[in-house]
Design an enzyme around this catalytic site. Structure first.
Site, PDB file in Angstrom:
ATOM      1  N   ASP A  14       0.850  -1.179  -0.049  1.00  0.00           N
ATOM      2  CA  ASP A  14       0.007  -0.020   0.107  1.00  0.00           C
ATOM      3  C   ASP A  14       0.804   1.258  -0.046  1.00  0.00           C
ATOM      4  OD1 ASP A  14      -2.582   1.541   0.359  1.00  0.00           O
ATOM      5  OD2 ASP A  14      -1.838   1.783   2.388  1.00  0.00           O
ATOM      6  N   ASP A  16      -0.243   5.242   0.817  1.00  0.00           N
ATOM      7  CA  ASP A  16      -0.730   6.116   1.976  1.00  0.00           C
ATOM      8  C   ASP A  16      -0.695   5.444   3.464  1.00  0.00           C
ATOM      9  OD1 ASP A  16      -1.099   8.576   0.515  1.00  0.00           O
ATOM     10  OD2 ASP A  16      -2.807   7.412  -0.592  1.00  0.00           O
ATOM     11  N   ASP A 177      -1.650  -0.707   5.984  1.00  0.00           N
ATOM     12  CA  ASP A 177      -1.947   0.037   7.434  1.00  0.00           C
ATOM     13  C   ASP A 177      -3.319  -0.033   7.740  1.00  0.00           C
ATOM     14  OD1 ASP A 177      -2.267   1.969   5.296  1.00  0.00           O
ATOM     15  OD2 ASP A 177      -2.729   3.325   6.967  1.00  0.00           O
TER      16      ASP A 177
END
Length: 231
Positions: A14, A16, A177
């Site tokens: 991922d 961001d 995240d």
């Protein structure tokens, strides 16, 4: 955690909240958009709860702070245009690469892992951002939130990455995240590792169903390497 990482040959990572702290970019672009619409600025703490499910969702949630559903839809086109325009100008200027991201990517590549970046950020934002931060060269492919008809937490983008690698999902670990990453990985059949420092819609990452929490991407790389060495 250990068993599911055995035989992993690729990683889907991922953007961001996993590789980059982009929240300062979001804050600037969103508040410039709000200023154009005659709305008061909002805080990073508010924005953190809204990030992760794509730009359209973000803009709608920002507008919902001041408008009912009808008002959100009325103002959405102008707000979306303003947000995208401002974001493209400041994209990456205020963001920072998290600790051990580069060393983690270097370790993964040195260990022979193939790498994909899969994000809900539109490709027009994600591609120049990766280039600006010197991360683009690590990835064979980039899929954004507008690459397919579905975005994370739907499994489609992860399955497309597995297809690109010509590998079964069980051999492709997803690293992210948030619950978006974990839910997409679970549905796709990929093992999944989560980092504790990003954006998870205001929910603790320990409440997310993953195969383990890793402090950094370098920690993730070391775990994968250890398990592959054990085969």
């Amino acid at each position: 955690m250990a068993a599911v990482l055995r035989g992993v040959r690729a990683a889907i990572i991922d953007l961001d909240g996993t590789m980059l702290d982009t929240m300062p970019d979001f804050e600037v672009a969103i508040n410039l958009m709000r200023e154009e619409l005659g709305l008061a600025p909002i805080t990073v703490a508010q924005i953190e709860l809204m990030v992760g499910k794509g730009s359209e969702n973000l803009v709608r949630r920002v507008l919902a702070l001041d408008h009912d559903d009808a008002g959100v839809e009325q103002h959405f086109p102008a707000a979306m245009e303003a947000y995208q325009r401002h974001y493209l100008v400041i994209n990456g200027r205020h963001s920072e690469v998290y600790a051990d991201v580069v060393s983690g990517l270097e370790r993964m590549r040195a260990d022979g892992l193939r790498l994909a970046c899969v994000t809900n950020k539109p490709v027009a934002f994600a591609k120049p951002l990766l280039a600006l931060k010197g991360l683009d060269g690590y990835f064979e492919v980039l899929f954004g939130g507008d690459s397919f008809e579905k975005k994370k937490p739907h499994p489609l983008p992860l399955l497309k990455a597995c297809e690109f690698f010509d590998l079964p999902p069980a051999q492709v670990v997803a690293i992210g995240d948030s619950s978006n990453d974990a839910e997409a990985a679970r549905a796709a059949g990929c093992p999944v590792l989560t980092v504790p420092y990003g954006y998870n819609h205001g929910v603790g990452i320990h409440e997310t169903d993953s195969d383990g929490i890793v402090d950094t991407l370098l920690h993730a790389a070391a775990l994968i390497s250890t398990q592959n060495d054990a085969i």
